[in-house]
Design a protein around this motif. Sequence first.
Motif, PDB file in Angstrom:
ATOM      1  N   PHE A 116       0.842  -1.206   0.000  1.00  0.00           N
ATOM      2  CA  PHE A 116       0.000   0.000   0.000  1.00  0.00           C
ATOM      3  C   PHE A 116       0.875   1.252   0.000  1.00  0.00           C
ATOM      4  O   PHE A 116       1.949   1.248   0.575  1.00  0.00           O
ATOM      5  N   PRO A 117       0.386   2.327  -0.639  1.00  0.00           N
ATOM      6  CA  PRO A 117       1.158   3.571  -0.643  1.00  0.00           C
ATOM      7  C   PRO A 117       1.231   4.164   0.764  1.00  0.00           C
ATOM      8  O   PRO A 117       0.365   3.883   1.591  1.00  0.00           O
ATOM      9  N   PRO A 118       2.258   4.990   1.028  1.00  0.00           N
ATOM     10  CA  PRO A 118       2.349   5.611   2.356  1.00  0.00           C
ATOM     11  C   PRO A 118       1.171   6.557   2.631  1.00  0.00           C
ATOM     12  O   PRO A 118       0.421   6.909   1.720  1.00  0.00           O
ATOM     13  N   ALA A 119       1.024   6.937   3.899  1.00  0.00           N
ATOM     14  CA  ALA A 119      -0.100   7.778   4.329  1.00  0.00           C
ATOM     15  C   ALA A 119      -0.122   9.120   3.593  1.00  0.00           C
ATOM     16  O   ALA A 119       0.912   9.661   3.236  1.00  0.00           O
ATOM     17  N   ASP A 120      -1.339   9.617   3.361  1.00  0.00           N
ATOM     18  CA  ASP A 120      -1.486  10.920   2.700  1.00  0.00           C
ATOM     19  C   ASP A 120      -2.280  11.870   3.611  1.00  0.00           C
ATOM     20  O   ASP A 120      -2.555  11.537   4.761  1.00  0.00           O
ATOM     21  N   GLU A 121      -2.653  13.032   3.070  1.00  0.00           N
ATOM     22  CA  GLU A 121      -3.368  14.022   3.915  1.00  0.00           C
ATOM     23  C   GLU A 121      -4.718  13.498   4.392  1.00  0.00           C
ATOM     24  O   GLU A 121      -5.159  13.814   5.489  1.00  0.00           O
ATOM     25  N   ALA A 122      -5.393  12.724   3.522  1.00  0.00           N
ATOM     26  CA  ALA A 122      -6.714  12.209   3.922  1.00  0.00           C
ATOM     27  C   ALA A 122      -6.574  11.354   5.180  1.00  0.00           C
ATOM     28  O   ALA A 122      -7.379  11.459   6.110  1.00  0.00           O
ATOM     29  N   TYR A 123      -5.516  10.539   5.221  1.00  0.00           N
ATOM     30  CA  TYR A 123      -5.299   9.680   6.392  1.00  0.00           C
ATOM     31  C   TYR A 123      -4.983  10.538   7.620  1.00  0.00           C
ATOM     32  O   TYR A 123      -5.481  10.270   8.714  1.00  0.00           O
ATOM     33  N   ALA A 124      -4.187  11.587   7.412  1.00  0.00           N
ATOM     34  CA  ALA A 124      -3.854  12.493   8.528  1.00  0.00           C
ATOM     35  C   ALA A 124      -5.125  13.129   9.086  1.00  0.00           C
ATOM     36  O   ALA A 124      -5.305  13.233  10.306  1.00  0.00           O
ATOM     37  N   ALA A 125      -6.046  13.494   8.182  1.00  0.00           N
ATOM     38  CA  ALA A 125      -7.321  14.095   8.616  1.00  0.00           C
ATOM     39  C   ALA A 125      -8.145  13.066   9.386  1.00  0.00           C
ATOM     40  O   ALA A 125      -8.812  13.381  10.381  1.00  0.00           O
ATOM     41  N   PHE A 126      -8.081  11.823   8.924  1.00  0.00           N
ATOM     42  CA  PHE A 126      -8.843  10.759   9.577  1.00  0.00           C
ATOM     43  C   PHE A 126      -8.317  10.516  10.995  1.00  0.00           C
ATOM     44  O   PHE A 126      -9.095  10.385  11.941  1.00  0.00           O
ATOM     45  N   THR A 127      -6.999  10.472  11.166  1.00  0.00           N
ATOM     46  CA  THR A 127      -6.449  10.261  12.511  1.00  0.00           C
ATOM     47  C   THR A 127      -6.760  11.456  13.409  1.00  0.00           C
ATOM     48  O   THR A 127      -7.033  11.290  14.593  1.00  0.00           O
ATOM     49  N   ALA A 128      -6.760  12.647  12.814  1.00  0.00           N
ATOM     50  CA  ALA A 128      -7.040  13.851  13.606  1.00  0.00           C
ATOM     51  C   ALA A 128      -8.477  13.867  14.114  1.00  0.00           C
ATOM     52  O   ALA A 128      -8.782  14.467  15.142  1.00  0.00           O
ATOM     53  N   SER A 129      -9.378  13.160  13.399  1.00  0.00           N
ATOM     54  CA  SER A 129     -10.786  13.169  13.829  1.00  0.00           C
ATOM     55  C   SER A 129     -11.075  12.125  14.913  1.00  0.00           C
ATOM     56  O   SER A 129     -12.207  11.966  15.352  1.00  0.00           O
ATOM     57  N   PHE A 130     -10.053  11.398  15.367  1.00  0.00           N
ATOM     58  CA  PHE A 130     -10.231  10.428  16.462  1.00  0.00           C
ATOM     59  C   PHE A 130     -10.424  11.211  17.763  1.00  0.00           C
ATOM     60  O   PHE A 130      -9.572  12.017  18.141  1.00  0.00           O
ATOM     61  N   PRO A 131     -11.570  11.008  18.453  1.00  0.00           N
ATOM     62  CA  PRO A 131     -11.880  11.879  19.601  1.00  0.00           C
ATOM     63  C   PRO A 131     -11.091  11.573  20.875  1.00  0.00           C
ATOM     64  O   PRO A 131     -11.232  12.255  21.865  1.00  0.00           O
ATOM     65  N   HIS A 132     -10.280  10.499  20.893  1.00  0.00           N
ATOM     66  CA  HIS A 132      -9.549  10.153  22.123  1.00  0.00           C
ATOM     67  C   HIS A 132      -8.052  10.275  21.928  1.00  0.00           C
ATOM     68  O   HIS A 132      -7.566  10.408  20.817  1.00  0.00           O
TER      69      HIS A 132
END
Length: 319
Positions: A116-132
Amino acid sequence: GGVGDFSQLSAGDYLVHQLHGVGRYLGLRPLAVTPGSPPIDFLHLEYDGGALYLPVFRIGEVERFVGEGGRAPKLDKLGGVTWEKTKSKASIQIQALAEELLQTYAQRAALPGHAFPPADEAYAAFTASFPHQETPDQLAAIDAVLADMEAPRAMDRLVCGDVGYGKTEVALRALFRAVAGGKQAALLAPTTVLVEQHVRTLTARLDGFPISVGKLSRFQTKAEQLAVVQQLADGKLDIVVGTHRLLSADIRWRDLGLLVIDEEQRFGVAHKERLRRMRTQLDVLTLSATPIPRTLHLAMTGLRDLSLIATPPAERHPV
């Protein structure tokens, strides 16, 4: 396991004698070895068509019977004839299982997997939306899973951790990365209740991201099931959560890249067989709250990679 001392035994327990096999313990029986000598304690074991009296100082010759599903075992005949049969059958089965596993893992090592390709901005946004706040163990598990997915061989990682320790988030990030990398992903759960739970979590977590989630279980009507099956084949669904219905013969994927299995030990033998075959070229992530000895053993012997989440999140108390 071995019997530490007879105070841990109670009448009705099943014990396995190394020569005679499975017998039922009926309690201690004081017997005089020779007439007039003081009696010593014997373990009274009942067998099919006979009894065995074992002096307590020879307790090392027996161990507790450990069976599957808590069913009462069949008593062996004294003299070890039936026991020898059972032992040779078990050893053949163990050998077959070992060969099968080695074959699977040899194939997995030899066949190219998908990197799989390395992480991109979409993934960074997804991790940032983790509430804990992620726990250190959880972060380590996430890093290990993502590194596995980026590697050019098929992932086979087991993530163990108590209920509520954040295994699901590890799976969600892997699912997100798989879809971001242009592949479909599946989450397989043992019960319809768990499927519903996972769908709710996924839908909430993926809110605002252009990822479609579907579900597949026997709770749906035939028409609903067929619609989902069709969408999977057409590539219209990115992620599907389902019971073993996902392993049915009519399932065709447009491009499956990741399979997450929740509590694999709760699936039947035939389903495990299907999953074993899928493992050779597909990235597989297994979640378990109850590390079963065989899975744990595979992880220990390096046939399967293991991540342990041993710390509860800050706002939770240990289960």
